[in-house]
Design an enzyme around this catalytic site. Sequence first.
Site, PDB file in Angstrom:
ATOM      1  N   ASP A   1      -8.398   1.533 -10.456  1.00 13.77           N
ATOM      2  CA  ASP A   1      -8.949   2.532  -9.536  1.00 13.77           C
ATOM      3  C   ASP A   1     -10.396   2.839  -9.888  1.00 13.77           C
ATOM      4  O   ASP A   1     -11.267   2.890  -9.021  1.00 13.77           O
ATOM      5  CB  ASP A   1      -8.137   3.834  -9.586  1.00 13.77           C
ATOM      6  CG  ASP A   1      -6.741   3.662  -9.024  1.00 13.77           C
ATOM      7  OD1 ASP A   1      -5.985   2.865  -9.592  1.00 13.77           O
ATOM      8  OD2 ASP A   1      -6.408   4.323  -8.021  1.00 13.77           O
TER       9      ASP A   1
ATOM     10  N   GLY B   1      -3.129   3.185  -5.335  1.00 15.29           N
ATOM     11  CA  GLY B   1      -2.045   2.337  -4.872  1.00 15.29           C
ATOM     12  C   GLY B   1      -1.095   3.114  -3.982  1.00 15.29           C
ATOM     13  O   GLY B   1      -0.981   4.332  -4.092  1.00 15.29           O
ATOM     14  N   SER B   2      -0.403   2.421  -3.079  1.00 16.21           N
ATOM     15  CA  SER B   2       0.633   3.065  -2.290  1.00 16.21           C
ATOM     16  C   SER B   2       1.879   3.239  -3.153  1.00 16.21           C
ATOM     17  O   SER B   2       1.959   2.707  -4.261  1.00 16.21           O
ATOM     18  CB  SER B   2       0.955   2.221  -1.053  1.00 16.21           C
ATOM     19  OG  SER B   2      -0.141   2.229  -0.176  1.00 16.21           O
ATOM     20  N   GLY B   3       2.848   3.971  -2.622  1.00 12.75           N
ATOM     21  CA  GLY B   3       4.082   4.185  -3.364  1.00 12.75           C
ATOM     22  C   GLY B   3       4.173   5.565  -3.993  1.00 12.75           C
ATOM     23  O   GLY B   3       5.155   5.882  -4.656  1.00 12.75           O
ATOM     24  N   HIS B   4       3.104   6.391  -3.784  1.00 16.37           N
ATOM     25  CA  HIS B   4       3.087   7.746  -4.349  1.00 16.37           C
ATOM     26  C   HIS B   4       3.196   8.810  -3.268  1.00 16.37           C
ATOM     27  O   HIS B   4       2.855   9.963  -3.491  1.00 16.37           O
ATOM     28  CB  HIS B   4       1.793   7.974  -5.126  1.00 16.37           C
ATOM     29  CG  HIS B   4       1.505   6.945  -6.161  1.00 16.37           C
ATOM     30  ND1 HIS B   4       2.384   6.674  -7.174  1.00 16.37           N
ATOM     31  CD2 HIS B   4       0.459   6.101  -6.327  1.00 16.37           C
ATOM     32  CE1 HIS B   4       1.869   5.707  -7.938  1.00 16.37           C
ATOM     33  NE2 HIS B   4       0.710   5.340  -7.431  1.00 16.37           N
TER      34      HIS B   4
ATOM     35  N   LYS C   1      -8.223   8.728  -9.661  1.00 15.69           N
ATOM     36  CA  LYS C   1      -7.286   8.906 -10.772  1.00 15.69           C
ATOM     37  C   LYS C   1      -7.657   7.913 -11.881  1.00 15.69           C
ATOM     38  O   LYS C   1      -8.031   6.773 -11.600  1.00 15.69           O
ATOM     39  CB  LYS C   1      -5.847   8.671 -10.298  1.00 15.69           C
ATOM     40  CG  LYS C   1      -5.434   9.644  -9.205  1.00 15.69           C
ATOM     41  CD  LYS C   1      -3.955   9.575  -8.881  1.00 15.69           C
ATOM     42  CE  LYS C   1      -3.503   8.217  -8.364  1.00 15.69           C
ATOM     43  NZ  LYS C   1      -4.199   7.780  -7.130  1.00 15.69           N
TER      44      LYS C   1
ATOM     45  N   HIS D   1       3.776   4.728 -12.066  1.00 14.81           N
ATOM     46  CA  HIS D   1       3.921   3.348 -11.586  1.00 14.81           C
ATOM     47  C   HIS D   1       5.108   2.677 -12.243  1.00 14.81           C
ATOM     48  O   HIS D   1       5.227   1.458 -12.248  1.00 14.81           O
ATOM     49  CB  HIS D   1       2.662   2.543 -11.887  1.00 14.81           C
ATOM     50  CG  HIS D   1       1.434   3.178 -11.370  1.00 14.81           C
ATOM     51  ND1 HIS D   1       0.676   4.041 -12.118  1.00 14.81           N
ATOM     52  CD2 HIS D   1       0.839   3.105 -10.157  1.00 14.81           C
ATOM     53  CE1 HIS D   1      -0.343   4.470 -11.389  1.00 14.81           C
ATOM     54  NE2 HIS D   1      -0.264   3.921 -10.201  1.00 14.81           N
TER      55      HIS D   1
END
Lengths: 333, 211
Positions: free
Chosen positions: A110, A54-57, A105, A219
């Site tokens: 995922d 996911g994006s945001g990391h 991960k 998250h």
Amino acid sequence: MKKLINNPDDVVKEAMAGMALAHPDLITVDLENQIIVRKNAPIRDKVGIISGGGSGHEPMHGGYVGYGMLDAACPGAVFTSPVPDQMLAATHAVNGGKGVLHIVKNYTGDVMNFEMSAELADAEGIQIASVITNDDVAVQDSLYTAGRRGVGVTVLLEKIVGGYAEAGASLDQVVALARKVNDHGRSMGMALTSCTVPAAGKPTFELGENEMEIGIGIHGEPGRRRTKLTNADDITETLITPILEDLQLKNGESVLALVNGMGGTPLIELYIVYNALQRILKGKAISIARSLVGNYITALDMAGCSITLVRLDDELLKYWDAPVHTPALRWGR
Amino acid sequence: MPVTTGDIRDWIQRSGQVLHENNAYLTQLDSAIGDADHGINMDRGFQAVNKKLAGMEEADISTLLKTTGTTLVSTVGGASGPLYGTAFLRAGVATAGKQTLESADLITLFEAALEGVKARGKAQTGEKTMLDALAPAIEAAKQAQAAQASLAQIVQAMVAGAEVGTKATIEMTATKGRASYLGERSVGHQDPGATSCWLLLQALADSIKQA
């Protein structure tokens, strides 16, 4: 919600477009397939390495695409696994004839999406291997959970394994080293505040002024326990204790240490944590041979930090020190 | 009256509307024990599905279901994408060649979906997931079928079974997916995946009632 965005729906695409313009010498961005690919990929006779999530990391994973690390990254929507089509497109883009490694991960989504993409690539006759990172000691009982989450070790693994692939290692060799890094690494994180997913518009959870969440995931998924806020020294001790227990580090061993910010904590505080970490480990006769302090695997605007330790040997040290040139990590070149 | 291709098309469209209307609700459920994106992802996926189906006027039941599955896999991401995607793909395979669906066909369709979700998610019932809505729904359908219920009554029984199952997730401890990291703290919260599954079955019942 106060954010520097235009429209919640456009966050990932606009950020990817910006990255492409900021680093034209290192990466190309394929907006249609939503993947970030190393310049000049595929590299002939080199194992291709892709990761995603996911994006945001940020900077993970797109910031780690380049020489000596990843060949491609597949960013999903914010905090949402990418889809198999992305991983398949990335696999095609980086396949230099020596096989492709997927670094995944350990999150249910995922794992399933990467699994589906690997099945598709395998059906095309592409040599594929997957390594799952699961280093988060906050998840205690793996029989009754989806298993330990992949967190900080992922970044260190991508660097070490990327260096090995660059040196000409085969897919089997790269897989073996990746498993070794994962086995030798553990992490634990904490949050001072929640984060806010742009599309949701409000904080994922609430933490009181005098509270912290120990064992937080990346998250904003709540951790194992919520406790009264203490100081940096105590928090460092709280995070490092289960890591040391789990890794069973002995006197005289040396480690690679990552003190990672969750996105909303200033660097000055991370160095305070690093100072405490150095002192605690010194007291146990464990030396930090290499370190990384900063925001490397984040949870949007969450305040907090995580600590990762990887037990080092000569092989791991050699490929950690190998040259790397990506948007977010660069040395030796 | 058997289920027609038109009913299935109406069901998918209606599902898109229902998920759009419940986007914030599902996301709120997911905030409590997950990562606050379930409603957002399902809404995005079904919007893509309906855009795709709009250009497929001639598609039969199997093709509609399979296209829904592949589109969900390609657009949803997370765990829901592969799980719902696999469910619809398997449903599509199970209905190959059918022009209409009788009660037994409908139960076969959902059993295939259930098996697909179990295999993809390596999950069982009782783990606080969408299976806890789907499995009791199928059980209820079989009981209704054994009692000679009409197709519409069978679907109503499925909705009721899914509702009971979804509400039962409140007391469950999650052992799969992101909620499992909470351990005991996941108790007291209704599972968002079970909830979306219940909503989809409710949409099916409404489509059939409409017909």
